[in-house]
Design a protein around this motif. Structure first.
Motif, PDB file in Angstrom:
ATOM      1  N   HIS A 585      38.160  37.578  45.956  1.00  0.00           N
ATOM      2  CA  HIS A 585      38.205  38.676  45.310  1.00  0.00           C
ATOM      3  C   HIS A 585      37.161  39.719  45.640  1.00  0.00           C
ATOM      4  CE1 HIS A 585      41.306  37.149  42.373  1.00  0.00           C
ATOM      5  NE2 HIS A 585      40.665  35.926  42.419  1.00  0.00           N
ATOM      6  N   PHE A 586      37.899  40.626  46.536  1.00  0.00           N
ATOM      7  CA  PHE A 586      36.963  41.754  46.796  1.00  0.00           C
ATOM      8  C   PHE A 586      37.051  42.987  46.236  1.00  0.00           C
ATOM      9  CE2 PHE A 586      40.325  41.666  49.782  1.00  0.00           C
ATOM     10  CZ  PHE A 586      40.694  42.860  49.796  1.00  0.00           C
ATOM     11  N   ARG A 587      37.934  43.003  45.022  1.00  0.00           N
ATOM     12  CA  ARG A 587      38.005  44.023  44.202  1.00  0.00           C
ATOM     13  C   ARG A 587      38.172  43.315  42.705  1.00  0.00           C
ATOM     14  NH1 ARG A 587      42.643  48.128  45.984  1.00  0.00           N
ATOM     15  NH2 ARG A 587      41.477  49.593  44.619  1.00  0.00           N
ATOM     16  N   SER A 588      38.263  44.204  41.808  1.00  0.00           N
ATOM     17  CA  SER A 588      38.373  43.557  40.240  1.00  0.00           C
ATOM     18  C   SER A 588      39.692  42.822  40.249  1.00  0.00           C
ATOM     19  CB  SER A 588      38.455  44.605  39.263  1.00  0.00           C
ATOM     20  OG  SER A 588      39.378  45.539  39.089  1.00  0.00           O
ATOM     21  N   LEU A 589      39.587  42.045  38.968  1.00  0.00           N
ATOM     22  CA  LEU A 589      40.842  41.206  38.778  1.00  0.00           C
ATOM     23  C   LEU A 589      42.002  42.006  38.303  1.00  0.00           C
ATOM     24  CD1 LEU A 589      39.372  37.731  37.397  1.00  0.00           C
ATOM     25  CD2 LEU A 589      40.057  38.539  39.547  1.00  0.00           C
ATOM     26  N   HIS A 590      41.929  43.430  38.124  1.00  0.00           N
ATOM     27  CA  HIS A 590      42.699  44.276  37.724  1.00  0.00           C
ATOM     28  C   HIS A 590      43.944  44.380  38.914  1.00  0.00           C
ATOM     29  CE1 HIS A 590      39.397  46.207  35.421  1.00  0.00           C
ATOM     30  NE2 HIS A 590      40.373  46.175  34.586  1.00  0.00           N
ATOM     31  N   ARG A 591      43.684  43.830  39.990  1.00  0.00           N
ATOM     32  CA  ARG A 591      44.521  43.880  41.186  1.00  0.00           C
ATOM     33  C   ARG A 591      44.721  42.620  41.898  1.00  0.00           C
ATOM     34  NH1 ARG A 591      45.527  49.137  42.881  1.00  0.00           N
ATOM     35  NH2 ARG A 591      46.060  48.330  44.787  1.00  0.00           N
ATOM     36  N   PRO A 592      45.998  42.241  42.360  1.00  0.00           N
ATOM     37  CA  PRO A 592      45.951  41.009  43.185  1.00  0.00           C
ATOM     38  C   PRO A 592      45.163  40.974  44.477  1.00  0.00           C
ATOM     39  CG  PRO A 592      47.777  42.419  43.290  1.00  0.00           C
ATOM     40  CD  PRO A 592      47.057  43.047  42.445  1.00  0.00           C
ATOM     41  N   ILE A 593      44.946  39.829  45.063  1.00  0.00           N
ATOM     42  CA  ILE A 593      44.156  40.014  46.464  1.00  0.00           C
ATOM     43  C   ILE A 593      44.825  40.626  47.505  1.00  0.00           C
ATOM     44  CG2 ILE A 593      43.246  38.703  47.934  1.00  0.00           C
ATOM     45  CD1 ILE A 593      42.551  36.534  45.994  1.00  0.00           C
ATOM     46  N   VAL A 642      24.542  41.729  43.074  1.00  0.00           N
ATOM     47  CA  VAL A 642      26.093  41.757  43.232  1.00  0.00           C
ATOM     48  C   VAL A 642      26.660  41.160  41.803  1.00  0.00           C
ATOM     49  CG1 VAL A 642      28.054  40.623  44.422  1.00  0.00           C
ATOM     50  CG2 VAL A 642      26.051  41.399  45.797  1.00  0.00           C
ATOM     51  N   ASP A 643      26.221  40.475  41.324  1.00  0.00           N
ATOM     52  CA  ASP A 643      26.987  40.020  39.954  1.00  0.00           C
ATOM     53  C   ASP A 643      27.056  41.074  38.783  1.00  0.00           C
ATOM     54  OD1 ASP A 643      28.173  37.939  38.616  1.00  0.00           O
ATOM     55  OD2 ASP A 643      26.297  37.580  37.477  1.00  0.00           O
ATOM     56  N   ASP A 644      25.983  42.066  38.993  1.00  0.00           N
ATOM     57  CA  ASP A 644      26.145  42.976  38.199  1.00  0.00           C
ATOM     58  C   ASP A 644      26.931  44.115  38.431  1.00  0.00           C
ATOM     59  OD1 ASP A 644      23.999  42.083  36.618  1.00  0.00           O
ATOM     60  OD2 ASP A 644      22.330  43.067  37.642  1.00  0.00           O
ATOM     61  N   VAL A 645      27.461  44.225  39.671  1.00  0.00           N
ATOM     62  CA  VAL A 645      28.297  45.167  40.263  1.00  0.00           C
ATOM     63  C   VAL A 645      29.788  44.614  39.752  1.00  0.00           C
ATOM     64  CG1 VAL A 645      29.496  46.259  42.494  1.00  0.00           C
ATOM     65  CG2 VAL A 645      27.017  45.908  42.024  1.00  0.00           C
ATOM     66  N   PHE A 646      30.198  43.519  39.926  1.00  0.00           N
ATOM     67  CA  PHE A 646      31.371  42.746  39.610  1.00  0.00           C
ATOM     68  C   PHE A 646      31.389  43.033  38.031  1.00  0.00           C
ATOM     69  CE2 PHE A 646      31.587  40.721  43.572  1.00  0.00           C
ATOM     70  CZ  PHE A 646      32.897  40.680  43.883  1.00  0.00           C
ATOM     71  N   SER A 647      30.429  42.745  37.238  1.00  0.00           N
ATOM     72  CA  SER A 647      30.717  42.642  35.881  1.00  0.00           C
ATOM     73  C   SER A 647      30.808  44.367  35.324  1.00  0.00           C
ATOM     74  CB  SER A 647      29.253  42.504  35.175  1.00  0.00           C
ATOM     75  OG  SER A 647      29.134  40.918  35.405  1.00  0.00           O
ATOM     76  N   SER A 648      30.237  45.249  36.113  1.00  0.00           N
ATOM     77  CA  SER A 648      30.573  46.651  35.855  1.00  0.00           C
ATOM     78  C   SER A 648      32.165  47.014  35.837  1.00  0.00           C
ATOM     79  CB  SER A 648      29.419  47.653  36.485  1.00  0.00           C
ATOM     80  OG  SER A 648      29.847  47.429  37.977  1.00  0.00           O
ATOM     81  N   LEU A 649      32.902  46.204  36.724  1.00  0.00           N
ATOM     82  CA  LEU A 649      34.033  46.791  36.965  1.00  0.00           C
ATOM     83  C   LEU A 649      35.057  46.468  35.805  1.00  0.00           C
ATOM     84  CD1 LEU A 649      34.603  44.690  40.359  1.00  0.00           C
ATOM     85  CD2 LEU A 649      34.140  47.214  40.131  1.00  0.00           C
ATOM     86  N   TYR A 650      34.333  45.843  34.798  1.00  0.00           N
ATOM     87  CA  TYR A 650      35.166  45.639  33.347  1.00  0.00           C
ATOM     88  C   TYR A 650      34.673  46.323  32.373  1.00  0.00           C
ATOM     89  CZ  TYR A 650      36.540  42.171  36.549  1.00  0.00           C
ATOM     90  OH  TYR A 650      37.180  41.329  37.885  1.00  0.00           O
ATOM     91  N   GLY A 651      33.694  47.415  32.809  1.00  0.00           N
ATOM     92  CA  GLY A 651      33.147  48.108  31.816  1.00  0.00           C
ATOM     93  C   GLY A 651      33.797  49.040  30.897  1.00  0.00           C
ATOM     94  N   ARG A 652      35.080  49.542  31.071  1.00  0.00           N
ATOM     95  CA  ARG A 652      36.176  49.990  30.402  1.00  0.00           C
ATOM     96  C   ARG A 652      36.769  49.042  29.534  1.00  0.00           C
ATOM     97  NH1 ARG A 652      40.479  54.078  33.501  1.00  0.00           N
ATOM     98  NH2 ARG A 652      38.179  55.048  33.652  1.00  0.00           N
TER      99      ARG A 652
END
Length: 782
Positions: A585-593, A642-652
Motif C-alpha cells: 500500500h503506497f496510498r491510504s486504504l481509501h483506495r485499492p492498490i 513514515v508510520d506517522d505519515v501513514f497515520s495522518s492519512l486518516y486524520g479526517r
C-alpha cells in the motif's frame, strides 16, 4: 400582570432547583452543540465568496479521457494563450504552489513558509488587499516577493520591509509589497507571493504540467463561452501532448465550487468533504432532537405536578387564557436562560472544536449576529411550543376535580413522554454503535499490514543541493553506524505522491495503455522499506537506466506469463522489467492498490530514507543530524517518521470519530439526565401507591423490579430502532473503503449494554431511596 407572571415563573423554577437546572442545562448543551456545528458549516460553505465577483472566476481542470482522472494543473502558457485568443476573459493567471520554502534574512534562517510563484496578473484575478507597495508591475521581474502582513511581522517586526532582501531557494528576493493575510476561507493559502519568472527554466521544464490556471471573465460565462475556452485549451494542451499516450479534455470549474467540490488528486487547494458535512449536519440534528425532546418531556411532566396551583388560581378568578399565558411565559423564560448558558458554552468550546478539526477560523459575535438572532428566536419558539400541550391540558381541569383528586387513571401525557424517552435512547444507541464501528475501521486502517516496514523507518526532506550531490558519501557514513540497517533516496516515500504515468506493451495501441504510478528511487529502496521482491532482481549500482521494477497489480494488467526481461512503454520511455515486487500500500486504504513502477533512469533525490534497528532513539537521530550537517552546515535538519505519515492519512476519520464520540456522550448524558428527572416525577406521583404496597408487604426488590421491567422494555425498543439506524449508516459509510472491517454482533450489543447500565445507574438510586421510606411517613396525612 406580566410582573405577576414573572414572579410565578421565578418561584416555580426556584422551588424545583435541580429539576429546573436539568431542563435549562439540557437545552443549553443541545443548542450550544448545534450552534458550534452551524458556525463550522457556515464557514465551510463561505469559501472564496469574499472575492470580488467570485462567481466570474473559474479554474481549469484537466480530465484524462482514458479513465476520467482529473488534475487541477496544466501547462504554464495556457493562461496567457487563452486570454489572447478567446474574447470575454478579463484576466488570466497561473502559479506554482510550494508548501515548504526556506526563508533567510542576512543568512539567518527564519523558517519555512508556504509560497506561490505567481505572475503580475495574480491580483487582477484575485481581489486580495494590498497594504503597501505597488507590486503588480514588479512581479513580472525576477527576484520580487510580496509578503502577507503576518509574515512581514514575523520577519521584520516593526521595521520597514519594502525593498529589503530575503534569500530563498539560493536566490535573493526583494520585498516589493505587503498584502493583507489570506482569509481562512480561501482555498489558496500562502504566506508570500514570488515572481513567476524566478523559477528556473530547468525547473519549469521538469514540472511542465504543474501549474494551476485561473480565468476571470467579464461576466458570468454562458455555456457557449465555456465551450470556446474548453475547446481552445484542449487543442493547446493536446498539441503539447502529441506523441504521448494521452489525450485530455479540460473543463472549467467555478472557484466557489472548489472547496466543497469533488475530490481531485494532487489538489493544492484547501478542500472540504461534502459527505462529512452531511454527517456533521445529521449529528447536529440528532443532538438538537435529543435536547428538545428532553426539554419538552421534562417541562410537560413537571407541569402536571402543578395541578393544585392551577386549581387555586382558578378558584381566585384566573381565566384559562391567563394560565396558558403563564405557562408560555415561564417556558420562554427557561428558553432565554438556556440561550444565555448556550452562548457561554459556545464561547468556551468553539476554539477547541476548530482546533480539533484543524480549521484556522476566528469567530466573533458581530460577524454572526444574524445566526445568533435566528438561534435566539428558535430557542424561544422551542420553549413556547413545549408549553402548549401542558398549558392546554392542565388548564382544562375543573378546580373541584383537582382538589378531589378525581383524574383519569392514565395521564394523556404519559404515552407522549414515554415515546420521547424511547426516541432519545434510540438516537443515543445509534450514535454509540456508529462510533464503535467508525473507531474499529480507523484502527483497522492504521494497523493493517501495508506490506512495508513503516515502524522503523524515517525520512529526511527539504534536502539542499549540497546534500543531494554528496548523497553517496552520506549514505556510506550512515551505514557505518551499526544501528542503521538501510539507507536510500527517492522521489517520494511510500505514503507520498508519485508521478502519474501510463504503461502498455510496445505492440499495443496507445489507447490500450493503463494508468500507472511511478516512483523514482535509488538502490536500496526495497531493503530500506522491507518490500518483498517476488521475482527477478533489485536495482544495483551501476545498472541500465532502462530497468524498472513493477508490482503485482501492474504485472496482472500487462498480462505477461513471465514479465521478467520484457519491454514495456512507460509513458514515452521504453523500459525493461527486471523484477516484480509484492503489492504494498503506497496510498491510504481509501483506495485499492494501483499499478506501480519503480524506476532509476532519473537521478531524483527528494527524500533520504533510513531504517534503524528497533526504531529511532535520540542518539541515532543526533548521529544522523551530525552526518548531514558535516556535509552541509547550512542544512536545516528536517525529518518525519513514515508510520506517522501513514497515520495522518486518516486524520479526517479520526476527527469524525471524535466528533461523533462527543455527540454520543452528549446524547447519552442528556437522555440519562432526562430519564432520571422523568422517573423522579413518576415516582413522586406513585409515592402513596408505594406506601400502600409496602404496608401490604411488598418488598423493595419487587418495587424495584416493577420499575426496572418498564425501563428494560423502553431500552429494548430503543435498541431495536437504534441498531437499525446505525446499521444503515455504518454499512453505507464502510462501502466507501475497498479495505474494511465486517460489522460484528458485539458492536451492537455493546451499545445496548452501555445505555442499559448507564440508565440503571441513573434511576436505581432514586428508586431505592424511595423504596426504603417507611409507609407511616408516606401515609401519615391519610
Amino acid at each position: 400582570m406580566i410582573r405577576n407572571y414573572l414572579k410565578a415563573a421565578f418561584r416555580s423554577l426556584s422551588r424545583n432547583k435541580v429539576h429546573s437546572l436539568i431542563i435549562i442545562l439540557g437545552l443549553a448543551v443541545g443548542l450550544a452543540a448545534v450552534f458550534i456545528i452551524a458556525i463550522f458549516l457556515k464557514h465551510e460553505y463561505s469559501f472564496d465568496r469574499f472575492f470580488e465577483d467570485s462567481e466570474k472566476i473559474y479554474r481549469v481542470v484537466t480530465v484524462l479521457e482514458r479513465d476520467g482522472s482529473q488534475s487541477p494543473h496544466t501547462f504554464e502558457d495556457v493562461a496567457i494563450a487563452t486570454k489572447e485568443t478567446v474574447p470575454g476573459i478579463e484576466a488570466a493567471t497561473r502559479f506554482y504552489a510550494y508548501d515548504h520554502l526556506e526563508v533567510r534574512r542576512n543568512s539567518d534562517l527564519m523558517g519555512d513558509y508556504k509560497a506561490l510563484y505567481g505572475d503580475s496578473s495574480f491580483f487582477s484575478v484575485f481581489s486580495l488587499d494590498l497594504l503597501r507597495g505597488k507590486p503588480t508591475a514588479r512581479l513580472s521581474k525576477k527576484g520580487a516577493v510580496v509578503l502577507t502582513r503576518s509574515m512581514k511581522e514575523r520577519l521584520f517586526d516593526n521595521e520597514p520591509a519594502l525593498n529589503q532582501v530575503l534569500q530563498m531557494d539560493e536566490q535573493d528576493y526583494t520585498v516589493v509589497g505587503i498584502m493583507e493575510d489570506v482569509p481562512s476561507n480561501c482555498h489558496i493559502q500562502f504566506d508570500m507571493l514570488l515572481s513567476f519568472s524566478s523559477l528556473s527554466e530547468s525547473f519549469r521544464r521538469s514540472n511542465a504540467v504543474d501549474y494551476p490556471t485561473y480565468f476571470r471573465f467579464d461576466d458570468v460565462p454562458a455555456r457557449h463561452t465555456k465551450d470556446r475556452v474548453n475547446a481552445f485549451v484542449a487543442r493547446w494542451v493536446n498539441k503539447k501532448f502529441e506523441g504521448y499516450d494521452v489525450t485530455v479534455q479540460p473543463r472549467l470549474q467555478p472557484m466557489e465550487d472548489i472547496h466543497m467540490g469533488e475530490t481531485i488528486q494532487r489538489d493544492y487547494a484547501v478542500t472540504g468533504d461534502r459527505s462529512q458535512m452531511v454527517i456533521f449536519s445529521v449529528v447536529a440534528i440528532i443532538i438538537l432532537v435529543i435536547a428538545v425532546f428532553n426539554f419538552v418531556n421534562l417541562f410537560t411532566a413537571r407541569s402536571e405536578s402543578r395541578l393544585k396551583e392551577v386549581g387555586i388560581r382558578k378558584v381566585i378568578g384566573s381565566r384559562r387564557r391567563q394560565l396558558i399565558r403563564q405557562f408560555l411565559g415561564e417556558s420562554a423564560l427557561v428558553g432565554v436562560a438556556a440561550f444565555g448558558v448556550a452562548m457561554a458554552l459556545v464561547e468556551t468550546f468553539l476554539p477547541h472544536f476548530f482546533d480539533l478539526l484543524r480549521v484556522d477560523f476566528e469567530w466573533s459575535y458581530p460577524s454572526a449576529w444574524g445566526m445568533i438572532a435566528v438561534f435566539f428566536l428558535f430557542t424561544i419558539l422551542v420553549g413556547m411550543a413545549s408549553a402548549w400541550y401542558p398549558a392546554l391540558y392542565v388548564s382544562s381541569f375543573n378546580p373541584v376535580r383537582i382538589f378531589h383528586g378525581s383524574f383519569p387513571g392514565t395521564s394523556p401525557g404519559k404515552p407522549l413522554r414515554t415515546g420521547l424517552v424511547i426516541l432519545q435512547f434510540t438516537l443515543s444507541i445509534g450514535l454509540i454503535t456508529s462510533i464503535i464501528t467508525l473507531y474499529s475501521q480507523v484502527q483497522y486502517m492504521k494497523n493493517k499490514d501495508m506490506g512495508i516496514d513503516r515502524e522503523h523507518t524515517a525520512y529526511f526532506y527539504n534536502l539542499s543541493s549540497s546534500i543531494k550531490q554528496q548523497y553517496e558519501s552520506i549514505r556510506g557514513e550512515l551505514l557505518s553506524n551499526p544501528r542503521i540497517k538501510a539507507v536510500t533516496a527517492s522521489m517520494s516515500i511510500p505514503a507520498g505522491s508519485r508521478s502519474p504515468m501510463s504503461m502498455r506493451r510496445p505492440e499495443q495501441d496507445p489507447a490500450a495503455a493503463f494508468n500507472c504510478k511511478e516512483n523514482r528511487v535509488q538502490p536500496g529502496f526495497l531493503d530500506t522499506y522491507g518490500i518483498e521482491l517476488l521475482r527477478g532482481k533489485d536495482f544495483t549500482s551501476p545498472h541500465d537506466s532502462k530497468d524498472i521494477l513493477i508490482n503485482e497489480t501492474a504485472a496482472r494488467k500487462l498480462g505477461f506469463d513471465d514479465p521478467l526481461g520484457k519491454e514495456v512503454v512507460l509513458w514515452q520511455r521504453r523500459c525493461r522489467i527486471i523484477g516484480v515486487v509484492k503489492d504494498y500500500h503506497f496510498r491510504s486504504l481509501h483506495r485499492p492498490i494501483e499499478p506501480l513502477a519503480l524506476s532509476h533512469y532519473y537521478d531524483l533525490k527528494q527524500n533520504i530514507s533510513v531504517r534503524a534497528a528497533g526504531g529511532f532513539d535520540t542518539n541515532t537521530l543526533d548521529y544522523i543530524e551530525e552526518v548531514f550537517l558535516r556535509h552541509d552546515p547550512g542544512y536545516t535538519f528536517r525529518y518525519n517518521f513514515v508510520d506517522d505519515v501513514f497515520s495522518s492519512l486518516y486524520g479526517r476519520e479520526d476527527r469524525l470519530n471524535t466528533l461523533i464520540l462527543v455527540a454520543a456522550f452528549l446524547g447519552i448524558v442528556l437522555s440519562v439526565i432526562g430519564l432520571y428527572a422523568f422517573v423522579s416525577l413518576i415516582l413522586s406521583k406513585r409515592i402513596k401507591e408505594m406506601g400502600i404496597r409496602k404496608a401490604f408487604g411488598a418488598s423493595t426488590g419487587r418495587l424495584l423490579g416493577s420499575m426496572a421491567s418498564a425501563l428494560l422494555v423502553w431500552i429494548a425498543i430503543s435498541a431495536a430502532l437504534g441498531w437499525s439506524l446505525a446499521y444503515l449508516f455504518t454499512s453505507d459509510w464502510l462501502a466507501n473503503f475497498p479495505f474494511r472491517i465486517e460489522l460484528q454482533w458485539w458492536m451492537f450489543v455493546a451499545s445496548g449494554l452501555t445505555v442499559t447500565v448507564l440508565a440503571a445507574m441513573a434511576v436505581t438510586g432514586k428508586i431505592l431511596s424511595l423504596a426504603r421510606v417507611r409507609p407511616a411517613h408516606i401515609l401519615r396525612y391519610e
